[in-house]
Structures are given as C-alpha cells and as structure tokens.
Design an enzyme around this catalytic site. Sequence first.
Site, PDB file in Angstrom:
ATOM      1  N   ASP A 148      26.326  41.420  28.004  1.00 12.03           N
ATOM      2  CA  ASP A 148      25.847  42.244  26.891  1.00 12.03           C
ATOM      3  C   ASP A 148      25.561  43.654  27.410  1.00 12.03           C
ATOM      4  O   ASP A 148      25.479  43.867  28.616  1.00 12.03           O
ATOM      5  CB  ASP A 148      24.580  41.640  26.255  1.00 12.03           C
ATOM      6  CG  ASP A 148      23.595  41.146  27.302  1.00 12.03           C
ATOM      7  OD1 ASP A 148      23.596  41.699  28.422  1.00 12.03           O
ATOM      8  OD2 ASP A 148      22.835  40.230  27.021  1.00 12.03           O
ATOM      9  N   ASP A 173      22.968  46.917  27.221  1.00 11.14           N
ATOM     10  CA  ASP A 173      21.655  47.390  26.778  1.00 11.14           C
ATOM     11  C   ASP A 173      21.603  48.896  26.911  1.00 11.14           C
ATOM     12  O   ASP A 173      22.081  49.457  27.900  1.00 11.14           O
ATOM     13  CB  ASP A 173      20.546  46.766  27.645  1.00 11.14           C
ATOM     14  CG  ASP A 173      20.441  45.272  27.417  1.00 11.14           C
ATOM     15  OD1 ASP A 173      20.512  44.852  26.250  1.00 11.14           O
ATOM     16  OD2 ASP A 173      20.332  44.525  28.400  1.00 11.14           O
ATOM     17  N   ASP A 184      13.446  44.106  37.209  1.00 11.70           N
ATOM     18  CA  ASP A 184      13.172  43.059  38.205  1.00 11.70           C
ATOM     19  C   ASP A 184      13.791  43.326  39.580  1.00 11.70           C
ATOM     20  O   ASP A 184      13.100  43.329  40.593  1.00 11.70           O
ATOM     21  CB  ASP A 184      13.580  41.668  37.673  1.00 11.70           C
ATOM     22  CG  ASP A 184      14.966  41.628  37.058  1.00 11.70           C
ATOM     23  OD1 ASP A 184      15.674  42.661  37.084  1.00 11.70           O
ATOM     24  OD2 ASP A 184      15.366  40.550  36.556  1.00 11.70           O
TER      25      ASP A 184
HETATM   26  P1  ATP Z   1      22.919  38.915  32.172  1.00 13.55           P
HETATM   27  O1  ATP Z   1      24.259  39.139  32.775  1.00 13.55           O
HETATM   28  O2  ATP Z   1      22.453  37.519  32.272  1.00 13.55           O
HETATM   29  O3  ATP Z   1      22.781  39.477  30.772  1.00 13.55           O
HETATM   30  P2  ATP Z   1      20.973  40.921  32.827  1.00 13.55           P
HETATM   31  O4  ATP Z   1      20.506  41.479  34.118  1.00 13.55           O
HETATM   32  O5  ATP Z   1      21.614  41.875  31.873  1.00 13.55           O
HETATM   33  O6  ATP Z   1      21.919  39.721  33.146  1.00 13.55           O
HETATM   34  P3  ATP Z   1      19.140  40.437  30.712  1.00 13.55           P
HETATM   35  O7  ATP Z   1      18.272  39.229  30.491  1.00 13.55           O
HETATM   36  O8  ATP Z   1      20.196  40.776  29.727  1.00 13.55           O
HETATM   37  O9  ATP Z   1      19.746  40.237  32.156  1.00 13.55           O
HETATM   38  O10 ATP Z   1      18.134  41.651  30.884  1.00 13.55           O
HETATM   39  C1  ATP Z   1      18.554  43.001  30.864  1.00 13.55           C
HETATM   40  C2  ATP Z   1      17.780  43.798  31.890  1.00 13.55           C
HETATM   41  O11 ATP Z   1      16.387  43.773  31.584  1.00 13.55           O
HETATM   42  C3  ATP Z   1      17.863  43.271  33.319  1.00 13.55           C
HETATM   43  O12 ATP Z   1      19.025  43.727  33.978  1.00 13.55           O
HETATM   44  C4  ATP Z   1      16.619  43.839  33.936  1.00 13.55           C
HETATM   45  O13 ATP Z   1      16.775  45.188  34.269  1.00 13.55           O
HETATM   46  C5  ATP Z   1      15.633  43.749  32.782  1.00 13.55           C
HETATM   47  N1  ATP Z   1      14.874  42.490  32.825  1.00 13.55           N
HETATM   48  C6  ATP Z   1      15.179  41.321  32.210  1.00 13.55           C
HETATM   49  N2  ATP Z   1      14.262  40.389  32.464  1.00 13.55           N
HETATM   50  C7  ATP Z   1      13.331  40.965  33.248  1.00 13.55           C
HETATM   51  C8  ATP Z   1      12.115  40.522  33.843  1.00 13.55           C
HETATM   52  N3  ATP Z   1      11.696  39.268  33.677  1.00 13.55           N
HETATM   53  N4  ATP Z   1      11.416  41.407  34.579  1.00 13.55           N
HETATM   54  C9  ATP Z   1      11.841  42.681  34.732  1.00 13.55           C
HETATM   55  N5  ATP Z   1      12.964  43.156  34.213  1.00 13.55           N
HETATM   56  C10 ATP Z   1      13.722  42.338  33.474  1.00 13.55           C
HETATM   57 MG    MG Z   2      22.257  41.412  29.972  1.00 18.44          MG
END
Ligand code: ATP
Ligand code: MG
Length: 447
Positions: free
Chosen positions: A54, A56, A145
């Site tokens: 996705d 963001d 994170d």
């Molecule tokens: P995915 O490929 O699974 O979507 P992602 O890193 O994009 O991986 P998301 O859950 O979509 O994960 O979250 C988007 C962003 O929000 C992360 O890349 C991170 O920067 C931030 N984030 C998500 N969860 C947390 C958390 N628990 N603590 C701090 N930052 C977070």
């Molecule tokens: Mg994501």
Amino acid sequence: MQPRIILRKEHRISRKQISPNVLRTLYRLRDNGFIAYLVGGCVRDLLLERTPKDFDIATDAAPGQIKRLFRNCRLIGRRFRLAHLHFQDEILEVSTFRAAAPSDETDTEEPSPDSRPPRHLKDEDGMVLRDNVFGTPEEDALRRDFTINALAYNIADFSVIDYTTGLSDLQARLIRPIGAPSVRFTEDPVRMLRAVRFAASHNFVIEPATWEVLCELSSSISRASPARLYEEVLKLFLLGSARPVFGLLHTSGLLAALFPALSHWLSEDSRHLAIVQANLEDLDRQCQSGTPPSPAFFFAAFFGPSLEEAALARSRDGITRREALDAVCAEAMKNFCKTVSIPGRVGNQLRDILARQPSLHRRPPRRPSLMVTKPWFAEALAYLHLGVEARGEHGAALKWWDTFLAGGTPAIGSEPPNGEAPAKKRRRKRRRRRRPAAPARRMTSDA
Ligand code: ATP
Ligand code: MG
C-alpha cells in the site's frame, strides 16, 4: 539533525512504479503549497524494487485542509484525524505529520487545563497508550518503528529523504529500530512482531543487539491487545513467509508468549516441530501460487495436529471422537483468546475442518458427490492433503478422492500404497422389526 537527501538521479524509484491515484494526490498537495511525501513501507519496497502493499502519504496540510482539497475525502479517527481518499478501486491514507511521545513521558502528564485528555499517554511500564500530536517531517520520521520504514519520497523534487540510517540499513539488509530497542519495544510490543515479519518476508537480519533485546522482552508481547495481535498473526502467517516467521517466533520466545500450549506441545517431541514446519511450508507454497489460504485453514494447519492428538487421547476416556474434538477445540479457543482473539466464526471453521476428516478418511466415503458440494469440503480436503505430505497419513484416502475428483472410478477398499489396512466394511446388523405391541387390555372392575 540534517537529513541525508538522495537526489532523483541517485536512486532507482521511478514514478511508473507509483499508482496514478497516488501521484495525482501528491501533485495536488504540492501544487497547493503543501509538503507531500510518500512515507513508510512503500518507499522501502520501491527502493528494493518490490511491489508495495500500500502507499501512505504524509503532508503538512491539516486534516481540514486535506478535506477541502479532495472531494473524495473522509476524515476518520476522533483524536488523531486521518484522511481517507476514496477512489474507485483503492483507498489512500493521507496523514498530517505527527510527533512521537517524548521517551520520558508517562501517564503522570498533567491534564490540560481545559480537562481534555492528554495527547500523549504512556502506562507505568512505558507502553504508549495515546500518541496524538502534529509534528514536523523529521518528528514524523523519527516516531516510526524501524530505520528502513522511516524513508520519505519527496514529490517536490523526486528525492529520497533519510533522517536516520535507513538507506545504509536497507543496503546491509538490517532491521534496526529508531532509538533504543528496549524503549521502542516497550512503547509498543507489536513492533517485535513487525521486526520478525520484515526480517522473514524481506530476507533481512534483525540487528544483533536488537535481537537480544527482542528475545529478552518477548514475553511482554501479551501486553498488546488480543484484537491487534490477531490482525498481526494473520499478517505474519498469510503473506507467504510463514515458515521463516515461525522459526524466528520460536527461537525468540514470542511463540511461547503468544501460544503457550502449542509451544509446549512442540517441545514434547521433535516430530511435532517437523509436522508444523512442513504444514507452514505448504501454506507458503499456496500463497506463492496466488491462492492464499483462509485464516481458518491457517489455524487448522498450525494447531490442527496438536488438537487432533489431544482429541484422540480424550476419546480413549470413553467419549466419542467428535465430542472429544469439540471439547478440545472449545478449550483451545478459550485459551488462545487470552492473548490472540481468534473470532468465534474462524474457530468454528477450524473445528469443522478437523471434524470432517474421519468422513474423508472412509473408503469409500458416504455420498461423496454430495460432500463435494458442501462449503467445508475444499478446505477439509486441503487439510487431508497436508496430513499426507507432512505425516504420510491417509494416503489411500487422498488417492481415492483424487481419482474420484478426476472423474475416474476409485477402487473401493483397494490396498493403499503406504500399507495401511483398507477400512473394514462395517456390516449393518439387521434388526428384527418389532411387532407393534398389542394394546394393553384394560383391567377394569366392570370388565
Ligand atoms: P507493509 O508492507 O506490511 O504494508 P509497512 O511498513 O508499510 O509494511 P504498515 O503497517 O503499512 O507497514 O505501516 C506503514 C508505516 O507506518 C510503517 O512503514 C512505519 O513507518 C509506520 N508504522 C506502522 N506501525 C508502526 C508501529 N507500531 N510503530 C511505529 N511506526 C509504525
Ligand atoms: Mg504499508
């Protein structure tokens, strides 16, 4: 701190990799004088030449300003308002830059004079309970994170911005939290599961000092809410890297904290471990072939062998196999829900997959043409498949079904390849039909 800026010509992100809706949104924010960044996992994945799950977007536009710019915008969340932009086939999340809670702040924070709840809140152990304040682009990056998840792609000049060591960690394939691992895992224990997920799915290594802290703090995972843990467990196991995820969960102690009973069963016999590993490898093959299994099927593959064994032991105590299985499943679900709240519907589907196995094992099965029309059939048969592959059990039954489904005529009761005895044909006892009892003669005094 000065961020590292990687110019357009020095990185490999191309706008062709970004969805048109995302690009249009970024351009509109930029053209209206706002900062507009792609942030989080999508920048990481674009740099790794992987397709992001996705996209963001983060901006300095306030939620109300975003709403005024986009007619398809809906604001969600009560305290921290996020903008959702609704397109025909996707919803984009646009958030205003946020700041993290200061690391020494706890729930002793003074309530604001107008008695509104505080915007940052931690419990006495340092777990963040609330985190709601707008911030600068840098603060927004630093609250994330891991360093590899804190990179931003700036639509103004197509550069990548790195406030931490995201790029070098990406090159070294390292998962490293931003700041002290013990603080970051205490603030939000789910980050431990995220570390495991990214390490397994991206073939990265958790930085050694971080791994040590993760192992030490693994039991604190149970402090996260059971509903959130359920969502995380699905992401861990249903995205094609269940087998490496399992290895990391098992060695770190996270598995024992999430599912103590399963962990105990695994420690009883090395064959148990081999069975679960083989089942998870099968799930990964299913994901990679483009047909991800349902949550219920995953739980069946993961817990099924231990539950079946417990049910078999109990049915020896004189209750039927079905009753034993129902009881074992009900107890297991009650125990899981203390840490990971598996919805009742999923629990029932899991029980059904296991409960249908004896009827699939029969040779010949009763009314197979009817069975194949049932909603549970495909997953129950897939579970039979797992059993054959992982344990070499019921190969003859599977062969029967394969022939039947291929339109052939299965040899009823034929000698199975693994030397199992064919199912004995049960003889039905003929019951003598009872003659209707003669009406009792009324013995009355006037007879
Ligand atoms: P995915 O490929 O699974 O979507 P992602 O890193 O994009 O991986 P998301 O859950 O979509 O994960 O979250 C988007 C962003 O929000 C992360 O890349 C991170 O920067 C931030 N984030 C998500 N969860 C947390 C958390 N628990 N603590 C701090 N930052 C977070
Ligand atoms: Mg994501």
